[in-house]
Design an enzyme around this catalytic site. Structure first.
Site, PDB file in Angstrom:
ATOM      1  N   ARG A  93       9.666 -10.653   5.484  1.00  0.00           N
ATOM      2  CA  ARG A  93       9.959 -11.214   6.819  1.00  0.00           C
ATOM      3  C   ARG A  93       8.777 -12.014   7.336  1.00  0.00           C
ATOM      4  O   ARG A  93       8.937 -13.054   7.977  1.00  0.00           O
ATOM      5  CB  ARG A  93      10.302 -10.082   7.802  1.00  0.00           C
ATOM      6  CG  ARG A  93      11.673  -9.482   7.539  1.00  0.00           C
ATOM      7  CD  ARG A  93      11.827  -8.156   8.243  1.00  0.00           C
ATOM      8  NE  ARG A  93      11.509  -8.258   9.650  1.00  0.00           N
ATOM      9  CZ  ARG A  93      10.978  -7.280  10.389  1.00  0.00           C
ATOM     10  NH1 ARG A  93      10.703  -6.105   9.840  1.00  0.00           N
ATOM     11  NH2 ARG A  93      10.717  -7.467  11.644  1.00  0.00           N
ATOM     12  N   HIS A 148       4.598   5.695  19.350  1.00  0.00           N
ATOM     13  CA  HIS A 148       4.415   4.428  18.641  1.00  0.00           C
ATOM     14  C   HIS A 148       4.302   3.312  19.671  1.00  0.00           C
ATOM     15  O   HIS A 148       5.097   3.234  20.591  1.00  0.00           O
ATOM     16  CB  HIS A 148       5.598   4.142  17.709  1.00  0.00           C
ATOM     17  CG  HIS A 148       5.462   2.821  17.010  1.00  0.00           C
ATOM     18  ND1 HIS A 148       4.710   2.666  15.868  1.00  0.00           N
ATOM     19  CD2 HIS A 148       5.927   1.595  17.326  1.00  0.00           C
ATOM     20  CE1 HIS A 148       4.743   1.394  15.497  1.00  0.00           C
ATOM     21  NE2 HIS A 148       5.473   0.725  16.362  1.00  0.00           N
ATOM     22  N   LYS A 188      10.177   4.418   9.530  1.00  0.00           N
ATOM     23  CA  LYS A 188       8.904   5.080   9.237  1.00  0.00           C
ATOM     24  C   LYS A 188       8.718   6.319  10.110  1.00  0.00           C
ATOM     25  O   LYS A 188       8.235   7.354   9.655  1.00  0.00           O
ATOM     26  CB  LYS A 188       7.748   4.091   9.434  1.00  0.00           C
ATOM     27  CG  LYS A 188       7.700   3.047   8.315  1.00  0.00           C
ATOM     28  CD  LYS A 188       6.690   1.945   8.575  1.00  0.00           C
ATOM     29  CE  LYS A 188       7.179   0.964   9.595  1.00  0.00           C
ATOM     30  NZ  LYS A 188       6.453  -0.304   9.670  1.00  0.00           N
ATOM     31  N   ASP A 207      10.825  -0.669   3.557  1.00  0.00           N
ATOM     32  CA  ASP A 207      10.319  -1.395   4.718  1.00  0.00           C
ATOM     33  C   ASP A 207       9.053  -2.179   4.381  1.00  0.00           C
ATOM     34  O   ASP A 207       8.879  -3.302   4.848  1.00  0.00           O
ATOM     35  CB  ASP A 207      10.035  -0.447   5.890  1.00  0.00           C
ATOM     36  CG  ASP A 207       9.365  -1.202   7.021  1.00  0.00           C
ATOM     37  OD1 ASP A 207      10.018  -2.115   7.566  1.00  0.00           O
ATOM     38  OD2 ASP A 207       8.186  -0.943   7.322  1.00  0.00           O
ATOM     39  N   SER A 258      12.734  -1.155  11.058  1.00  0.00           N
ATOM     40  CA  SER A 258      11.438  -1.061  10.392  1.00  0.00           C
ATOM     41  C   SER A 258      10.591   0.041  11.022  1.00  0.00           C
ATOM     42  O   SER A 258      10.085   0.944  10.338  1.00  0.00           O
ATOM     43  CB  SER A 258      10.735  -2.425  10.505  1.00  0.00           C
ATOM     44  OG  SER A 258       9.382  -2.331  10.176  1.00  0.00           O
TER      45      SER A 258
END
Ligand code: URA
Length: 426
Positions: A168, A82, A187, A161, A183
């Site tokens: 947010r 990620h 995932k 999320d 967050s």
């Protein structure tokens, strides 16, 4: 529980219990706790932080709000990457097939871009026929048969999320480390990967500019992954300068294919190799010859198989913009500055990115750089080319990049923010 009591606790720097966090996230997902209360809570978290235990509970509660995938039946290890996002960050494209070449499954659930950082799915959608939406079964089959997949994350993963991130975004609470970490990791843990490498960016084009904040985010996420049984590590990487020479969509696919063909810009190759080594080491192959797989075409073969499996034609020509505008060097010298953020905004204004979630992107729009910081340039030599379908976009893109690059004298310091890979955590 009462949401107001929980808000008071966080507002007054107290600690929420596991049961309170579980209740809050469940009640918010179901709509019993409203956005106005949750936005007070996220602001209290933004200002007062959370303990490691609270962040872990928040992450687990968000995972529990939806489905949890499992790749255990695949019979091979899984590993994912990620990135927190940057300008010209197309690394997933060459990285996924490179790692999958070694018999490790790479389930890469990706997103679309919003603002100046692009999205992996937008880039791949410039390939004719390629489709991002796969069912869980299709994803599983492709991982088993081809080894890699890049597809859209379904709404079933951590739905809490999705709701919280949107809130947010409109309440000034995006940049809170406990909220970012939970967050992202909710995932990734729900996705079911066995190993995860995080590319946490710092610098002008990153979402957190300050390296110490990025380091704290990286540490927090590595702890969350490890606590959840996912082998996790992180690289802290420099996003002061665009990554590679292409910023956009189709042009980033083109550059990725160059890397898979054994060429491509040195920084893209360096980061692809470093992340591949991390991913493979976590998956039990610390000695894999990743450079060899780029040089001898094995990674390219996997790329072609993955693109075909998702309906794409790896040989089809990529879209080309109707109009281009090239900016040249106004003097001899050395390119001493090229700031990532303004170039990202420039590409976005050309049509490569979107301002609202529902907007389309123009796949051929973007910026191609012809020089990188440290390069010697001659007067009249092309520095970068803007591409767009509508020439009216050039002026606003040129405004964005004005002052973001500078030609200095030989020997002047190059303002690139230092090495590409600043640290490793994990
Ligand atoms: N990306 C995410 O998925 N969540 C955040 O909070 C920030 C970046």
């Amino acid at each position: 529980f009462d949401a107001v009591d929980l808000i008071h606790t966080k507002r007054d720097r107290g600690e929420l219990t596991t049961a309170e966090i579980d209740w809050l996230i469940d009640a918010y997902t179901r709509g019993y706790v409203g956005d106005e209360q949750m936005s007070a809570m996220t602001m209290a978290i933004f200002l007062n932080g959370m303990t490691r235990r609270e962040i872990r509970d928040l992450t687990m509660a968000m995972i529990a709000s939806g489905e949890r995938m499992s790749f255990e039946g695949l019979g091979k290890p899984t590993t994912d990457k990620h990135s927190t996002g940057g300008v010209g960050d197309k690394i997933t494209l060459p990285l996924m097939p490179l790692v999958a070449t070694f018999g490790v499954a790479v389930p890469q659930l990706s997103g679309r871009g919003l603002g100046h950082t692009g999205g992996t799915l937008d880039k791949l959608e410039s390939i004719p026929g390629w489709r991002a939406n796969l069912t869980n079964q299709e994803m599983f089959d492709q991982l088993r048969d081809v080894g890699g997949v890049i597809c859209a994350a379904g709404s079933g993963l951590a739905p809490a999320d999705g709701k919280l991130y949107a809130l947010r975004d409109i309440s000034g609470t995006v940049e809170a480390i406990p909220l970012i970490a939970s967050s992202i990791m909710s995932k990734k843990i729900a996705e079911g990967t066995g190993a995860l490498v995080l590319d946490v960016k710092f610098g002008s084009g990153a979402f957190l500019k300050d390296i110490e904040k990025s380091r704290e985010l990286a540490r927090t996420m590595v702890e969350l992954g490890t606590d959840a049984g996912v082998a996790t590590s992180a690289l802290l990487t420099n996003m002061n300068v665009p990554l590679g020479l292409a910023i956009g969509n189709a042009n980033e696919v083109r550059e990725s294919v160059e890397v898979l063909a054994g060429g491509g810009p040195a920084d893209v190759v360096e980061l692809t190799i470093a992340l591949a080594r991390e991913m493979l080491a976590l998956a039990g192959q610390p000695d894999a010859d990743v450079e060899g797989a780029l040089k001898d075409g094995r990674a390219m073969d996997t790329w072609r198989a993955v693109i075909r499996a998702q309906g794409g034609d790896p040989d089809a020509p990529l879209p080309v913009a109707k109009e281009t505008h090239t900016v040249v060097a106004e003097r001899d010298g050395v390119l001493v500055e090229q700031q990532a953020l303004p170039f990202g905004i420039g590409a976005w204004r050309l049509g490569a990115g979107r301002a609202r979630k529902q907007d389309p992107v123009q796949h051929a729009a973007g910026i191609d750089l012809h020089a990188k910081p440290g390069d010697t340039v001659r007067e009249g030599q092309p520095l970068f080319t803007l591409s767009a379908d509508e020439p009216a976009r050039f002026e606003r893109a040129l405004d964005a990049v004005a002052g973001a690059y500078r030609i200095g004298d030989p020997g002047e310091p190059v303002l690139d923010g230092g090495p590409l890979i600043a640290d490793r955590i994990g």
